[in-house]
Design a protein around this motif. Structure first.
Motif, PDB file in Angstrom:
ATOM      1  N   SER A  68       6.900  -3.008   2.288  1.00  0.00           N
ATOM      2  CA  SER A  68       5.402  -2.388   1.722  1.00  0.00           C
ATOM      3  C   SER A  68       5.135  -1.136   2.522  1.00  0.00           C
ATOM      4  O   SER A  68       5.419  -0.112   1.360  1.00  0.00           O
ATOM      5  N   ASN A  69       4.833  -1.208   3.797  1.00  0.00           N
ATOM      6  CA  ASN A  69       4.518   0.213   3.937  1.00  0.00           C
ATOM      7  C   ASN A  69       5.387   0.834   4.043  1.00  0.00           C
ATOM      8  O   ASN A  69       5.749   1.573   5.329  1.00  0.00           O
ATOM      9  N   ALA A  70       5.826   1.941   3.281  1.00  0.00           N
ATOM     10  CA  ALA A  70       6.589   2.940   3.217  1.00  0.00           C
ATOM     11  C   ALA A  70       6.862   4.270   3.545  1.00  0.00           C
ATOM     12  O   ALA A  70       7.448   4.744   4.635  1.00  0.00           O
ATOM     13  N   THR A  71       5.457   4.776   3.108  1.00  0.00           N
ATOM     14  CA  THR A  71       5.021   5.971   3.589  1.00  0.00           C
ATOM     15  C   THR A  71       3.514   6.243   4.191  1.00  0.00           C
ATOM     16  O   THR A  71       3.241   5.076   4.033  1.00  0.00           O
ATOM     17  N   ALA A  72       2.936   7.868   4.345  1.00  0.00           N
ATOM     18  CA  ALA A  72       2.381   7.819   5.066  1.00  0.00           C
ATOM     19  C   ALA A  72       0.901   7.446   3.870  1.00  0.00           C
ATOM     20  O   ALA A  72       0.069   7.254   4.455  1.00  0.00           O
TER      21      ALA A  72
ATOM     22  N   GLU B  91       1.291   5.705   0.939  1.00  0.00           N
ATOM     23  CA  GLU B  91       0.964   4.735   1.221  1.00  0.00           C
ATOM     24  C   GLU B  91      -0.017   3.770   2.229  1.00  0.00           C
ATOM     25  O   GLU B  91      -0.678   3.258   1.672  1.00  0.00           O
ATOM     26  N   LEU B  92      -0.185   4.004   2.874  1.00  0.00           N
ATOM     27  CA  LEU B  92      -0.441   2.985   4.724  1.00  0.00           C
ATOM     28  C   LEU B  92      -1.670   4.276   4.631  1.00  0.00           C
ATOM     29  O   LEU B  92      -2.480   2.904   4.670  1.00  0.00           O
ATOM     30  N   ARG B  93      -2.297   4.586   4.389  1.00  0.00           N
ATOM     31  CA  ARG B  93      -3.587   5.034   3.988  1.00  0.00           C
ATOM     32  C   ARG B  93      -5.011   4.534   2.098  1.00  0.00           C
ATOM     33  O   ARG B  93      -5.567   4.519   2.697  1.00  0.00           O
ATOM     34  N   ASP B  94      -3.975   4.809   1.636  1.00  0.00           N
ATOM     35  CA  ASP B  94      -4.520   4.187   0.462  1.00  0.00           C
ATOM     36  C   ASP B  94      -4.840   2.397   0.971  1.00  0.00           C
ATOM     37  O   ASP B  94      -5.509   1.721   0.741  1.00  0.00           O
ATOM     38  N   SER B  95      -3.799   1.501   1.745  1.00  0.00           N
ATOM     39  CA  SER B  95      -3.411   0.283   1.841  1.00  0.00           C
ATOM     40  C   SER B  95      -4.888  -0.166   3.247  1.00  0.00           C
ATOM     41  O   SER B  95      -5.675  -1.247   2.629  1.00  0.00           O
ATOM     42  N   LEU B  96      -4.911   0.922   4.245  1.00  0.00           N
ATOM     43  CA  LEU B  96      -5.651   1.231   4.744  1.00  0.00           C
ATOM     44  C   LEU B  96      -7.277   0.886   4.575  1.00  0.00           C
ATOM     45  O   LEU B  96      -7.961   0.220   4.934  1.00  0.00           O
ATOM     46  N   GLU B  97      -7.293   1.972   3.608  1.00  0.00           N
ATOM     47  CA  GLU B  97      -8.581   1.785   3.083  1.00  0.00           C
ATOM     48  C   GLU B  97      -9.248   0.372   1.801  1.00  0.00           C
ATOM     49  O   GLU B  97     -10.190  -0.011   2.045  1.00  0.00           O
TER      50      GLU B  97
END
Length: 273
Positions: free
Chosen positions: A196-200, A202-208
């Motif tokens: 699921s962690n495919a792009t930067a 997406e990672l930033r949204d997931s991080l928040e």
């Protein structure tokens, strides 16, 4: 003798891993016969005891069964011991994850982790919170690179820290079953997270979303934690293309939570107080 037995086991593991990879890729389906032992010996250039050791490993995992006078038969996918750490590790390492396994692991997490997280909000110790924070800091540091899944100086990626974050939540329940489940499911969770962690972006949204979840646990707001965990899983569902499944599960979870009531296990007040 002990050294020879260990070498045989290692060779058997190589056979099992290779055959498992081919089974996961669909080379053989349920009910199919694997090649005969003599053919496998020739293919792997190993002795029959080593090949048998590998086949026995697959048998113990429910992947195949040995039928006397008939051969080695592939079992139905439902009979595979998918929660065995070795099995989930093979699944996570496979280049093309089995779509059904991926969706089933996500469905399990979507149904379980909101409740587990809420339990953690009530039971987490200072050490548990520190473990979550350390994992989160690792996630945050790797996101800054803007290169998805780039390993840091410790050789860990965003996905590795993501798994550590969720494992810390399971442990924070201080329930021996949930704690053990985190250990068993770790490779499987890594598979879902890594996929699921495919792009930067997406990672930033997931991080928040993870930050919000961690803060809810820190503030011991169990009901808000439940919702925050659903938010984390919603992002995963979107990335995996499983929004419909998540939506259907969310409706059931909402009904279940409504039956519990504000003073039950998910409430902010402990009934035992």
């Amino acid at each position: 003798m002990a050294i020879r037995s260990r070498e045989m086991k290692d060779l058997g593991t190589q056979v099992a891993e290779q055959l498992a990879a081919e089974l996961l890729a669909g080379r053989w389906g349920p009910g199919d016969l694997l090649p005969k032992e003599t053919e496998l010996c020739e293919r792997f250039r190993m002795s029959r005891p080593s090949v048998r050791s590998g086949l026995q490993m697959l048998t113990s995992l429910g992947i195949v069964r040995r039928v006397s006078g008939h051969g080695t038969v592939v079992e139905a996918f439902e009979d595979w011991n998918l929660l065995d750490p070795l099995m989930t590790q093979w699944m996570a390492q496979h280049d093309t994850p089995n779509p059904r396994f991926l969706s089933d692991i996500f469905a399990f997490r979507h149904a379980v982790e909101p409740y587990v997280s809420a339990m953690a909000a009530r039971a987490a110790t200072a050490r548990d919170l520190l473990a979550m924070e350390e994992a989160f800091i690792g996630m945050e540091a790797t996101v800054r690179s803007d290169v998805p899944n780039l390993a840091d100086s410790q050789g860990k990626t965003y996905s590795d820290y993501d798994v550590e974050f969720h494992a810390a939540i399971y442990r924070a329940t201080h329930n021996i079953i949930w704690t053990r489940m985190a250990h068993i499911l770790r490779p499987a969770i890594l598979l879902v997270v890594r996929t699921s962690n495919a792009t930067a972006e997406e990672l930033r949204d997931s991080l928040e979303r993870h930050r919000h979840l961690m803060e809810c646990i820190r503030l011991r707001r169990a009901e808000e934690t439940f919702e925050a965990a659903l938010g984390v899983m919603a992002r995963t569902a979107y990335d995996l293309g499983l929004e419909k499944m998540a939506s259907e599960d969310a409706d059931l979870l909402a009904k279940w939570k409504g039956q519990v009531g504000p003073m039950g296990p998910l409430g902010n007040k402990n009934p035992r107080d």
